[in-house]
Design a protein around this motif. Sequence first.
Motif: not given
Length: 93
Positions: A63-88
């Motif tokens: 979760h800390e690492a996700l925050g360090e790369v500019g992603l909200n850990p709570v939100v992104i952790s629940r997202a489906s991998m195939h719905t992410l943008s290329g940058g995400q």
Amino acid sequence: MKSMLGLIPYEGTIEILGQHPKQSYGHVGYVPQQFSMDATVPITVGEFLDLARRDHLPRSVLHEALGEVGLNPVVISRASMHTLSGGQRQRVL
């Protein structure tokens, strides 16, 4: 880079900061430019990261690492991998 990570065979010697590449595990990583997943595999970012997580590594570190790369850990952790943008996707990797 692939040779350093043991992904392809090589001849000769590879050193990272004067040490064998295995001594650098946990300090050096590889993120491919292109990464594709089967869109029919229903896996969340959190589940994907759990697959890569070492047993001794607490989830809080991920979760800390996700925050360090500019992603909200709570939100992104629940997202489906195939719905992410290329940058995400690159930042998750």
